[in-house]
Each structure stands twice: as structure tokens, then as C-alpha cells.
Design a protein around this motif. Structure first.
Motif, PDB file in Angstrom:
ATOM      1  N   ILE A 126       0.861  -1.190   0.000  1.00 32.49           N
ATOM      2  CA  ILE A 126       0.000   0.000   0.000  1.00 32.49           C
ATOM      3  C   ILE A 126       0.896   1.239   0.000  1.00 32.49           C
ATOM      4  O   ILE A 126       1.675   1.444   0.936  1.00 32.49           O
ATOM      5  N   PRO A 127       0.801   2.096  -1.028  1.00 30.93           N
ATOM      6  CA  PRO A 127       1.686   3.277  -1.120  1.00 30.93           C
ATOM      7  C   PRO A 127       1.142   4.467  -0.343  1.00 30.93           C
ATOM      8  O   PRO A 127       0.714   5.468  -0.918  1.00 30.93           O
ATOM      9  N   SER A 152      -7.952   5.830   7.835  1.00 33.83           N
ATOM     10  CA  SER A 152      -9.356   5.488   7.595  1.00 33.83           C
ATOM     11  C   SER A 152      -9.587   5.042   6.158  1.00 33.83           C
ATOM     12  O   SER A 152     -10.254   4.020   5.912  1.00 33.83           O
ATOM     13  N   LEU A 153      -9.050   5.779   5.195  1.00 27.58           N
ATOM     14  CA  LEU A 153      -9.263   5.454   3.785  1.00 27.58           C
ATOM     15  C   LEU A 153      -8.659   4.105   3.394  1.00 27.58           C
ATOM     16  O   LEU A 153      -9.206   3.384   2.552  1.00 27.58           O
ATOM     17  N   ASN A 154      -7.531   3.760   4.019  1.00 28.37           N
ATOM     18  CA  ASN A 154      -6.826   2.530   3.662  1.00 28.37           C
ATOM     19  C   ASN A 154      -7.014   1.408   4.681  1.00 28.37           C
ATOM     20  O   ASN A 154      -6.409   0.345   4.540  1.00 28.37           O
ATOM     21  N   HIS A 155      -7.838   1.666   5.706  1.00 27.83           N
ATOM     22  CA  HIS A 155      -8.112   0.663   6.748  1.00 27.83           C
ATOM     23  C   HIS A 155      -6.812   0.154   7.384  1.00 27.83           C
ATOM     24  O   HIS A 155      -6.582  -1.054   7.515  1.00 27.83           O
ATOM     25  N   LEU A 156      -5.961   1.096   7.783  1.00 26.00           N
ATOM     26  CA  LEU A 156      -4.645   0.758   8.313  1.00 26.00           C
ATOM     27  C   LEU A 156      -4.635   0.699   9.837  1.00 26.00           C
ATOM     28  O   LEU A 156      -5.386   1.416  10.497  1.00 26.00           O
ATOM     29  N   THR A 157      -3.760  -0.136  10.370  1.00 27.71           N
ATOM     30  CA  THR A 157      -3.560  -0.184  11.819  1.00 27.71           C
ATOM     31  C   THR A 157      -2.342   0.640  12.233  1.00 27.71           C
ATOM     32  O   THR A 157      -2.063   0.768  13.420  1.00 27.71           O
ATOM     33  N   LEU A 158      -1.631   1.173  11.264  1.00 29.45           N
ATOM     34  CA  LEU A 158      -0.552   2.137  11.512  1.00 29.45           C
ATOM     35  C   LEU A 158      -0.287   2.908  10.228  1.00 29.45           C
ATOM     36  O   LEU A 158      -0.648   2.467   9.139  1.00 29.45           O
TER      37      LEU A 158
END
Length: 219
Positions: free
Chosen positions: A69-70, A87-93
């Protein structure tokens, strides 16, 4: 309110030559589903744990480079930019990089949650009132005036478009926890009060429970 105030710099770094097994172990140890991957200190992308299911545990991460994911942020970015990217990429960091794209730290979702709580005033004592209205009817000046007529003041105000009806939801945090007078003022001026949370909320709930008990005993 900048990212540099919240970033973590003491963490292991995954390289393209590391294995899927190493990546899984690292994510497990830090209770996350993502981790930044570098090549000689240069940020390449974010590895998602789900991507690791498609390769063997001894495979090098370079085999997954097309699935990275860039996404990253700069030290000088506003902290809510990190919230948006997460939020947009559903990231945990979210990785933090320099202008030369060197990995400089990470910001976890826990860090972002704490920052959001701090800057939205959630940690401060007070009551919350949620109004709903047409966008053309919104007037901060009038809302503020009605709150101040009750010897209170607004400590935080946020708004968003309700996806169900297109109306504007206005969330107001005030410095008082006893908010019945403020709620009554809004209702008197024909504002649609959706919710409110404060001492009055608890009073209403206790009163309802008491009335229900009395009705039950009278049956």
C-alpha cells in the motif's frame, strides 16, 4: 498537532529481503495488521498481513511488492491527515517519512485515537448536545448565543452530513454537565435536538426506570 508529536521511532524495520515469517512475527508482537517495508532505509510501501497468506513463510517480501500500500505521511503533516489516510486505507498504523522518502517513524491507530480524543475535547468534562438541521439553517453565531444565555460556553463543535437524510448533524460539547437548561433553550427555539448526554441524561434514565418500576408494581 503535527505528526512529529505522536510518531514512534523505536521499532524494528522490515526489509524487502526479510521473509514472510519474520513479518508475521513482527505484526503479532506489535498487535497490528500492517507494517512498513524498506529497501536500504527508503520506504517502499505498507505490507498487509492478508497478503502473506499467498506466499510461503520463507518467501522474501520482494515477492509481494506489487501488493504494498503506497501510503505515508510527513513529520510536518497535520495529525488528522494521518487519521484520514488510516481510515481510507483501513490501516492499523501509518508510516512517517522524510521529504527524501526515508522511513522516520510510525503512528499507530492507538496514537491517532488518543490524538483525536485530545483535540476534539472528549477528555474534558462537559455535556454533549447533537442538533440536526438543514444546512442553510446552520448559524454558529446563533447556536453560540443560545448556549451562552445559559451561562455556558462551547468547548468543541463539529458537524457532518447525515448520510441517511442529507441533513446537517451538529455535535456540540459545552463546559457544563448539567445541560437541561441548554437543551430546553434549543427546543424553545425549535431546534431538532437528536441526542444529549450529561447529568440530565442520567436523570431522565433514572426517572424512566423508576416510572417503569412503579407501573410494574401497580399491575
Amino acid at each position: 498537532m503535527l505528526v512529529q508529536e505522536y510518531k514512534r521511532t523505536y521499532y524494528p524495520i522490515l526489509q524487502l529481503t526479510d521473509t514472510a515469517k519474520q513479518a508475521v512475527g513482527l505484526m503479532t508482537d506489535y498487535f497490528v495488521e500492517h507494517w512498513p517495508v524498506c529497501s536500504n532505509g527508503i520506504f517502499v510501501g505498507i505490507l498487509n498481513r492478508d497478503s502473506l497468506a499467498s506466499v510461503s513463510k520463507d518467501s522474501e517480501l520482494t515477492e509481494l511488492i506489487d501488493e504494498f500500500i503506497p501510503a505515508a505521511i510527513l513529520n510536518t503533516d497535520f495529525i488528522f491527515t494521518a487519521v484520514k489516510i488510516a481510515s481510507l486505507n483501513h490501516l492499523t498504523l501509518v508510516p512517517v517519512v522524510t521529504t527524501e522518502n526515508n522511513l522516520d517513524g510510525i503512528v499507530t491507530t492507538i496514537d491517532l485515537l488518543q490524538a483525536t480524543a485530545h483535540y476534539t475535547g472528549i477528555e474534558l468534562p462537559g455535556g454533549i448536545i447533537v442538533l440536526q438541521m438543514e444546512r442553510k439553517e446552520y448559524s454558529f453565531g446563533e447556536i453560540n448565543r443560545l448556549v451562552e444565555t445559559n451561562d455556558a460556553f462551547i468547548t468543541q463543535l463539529n458537524s457532518s452530513i447525515n448520510s441517511n437524510n442529507g441533513l446537517l448533524d451538529v455535535i456540540i460539547k459545552i463546559n457544563k454537565t448539567e445541560i437541561s437548561d441548554v437543551v430546553a433553550t434549543f427546543q424553545r427555539y425549535e431546534y431538532n435536538v437528536l441526542y444529549y448526554l450529561g447529568d440530565e441524561w442520567y436523570t431522565n434514565e433514572l426517572k424512566d426506570n423508576y416510572n417503569n418500576l412503579m407501573n410494574y408494581l401497580n399491575v
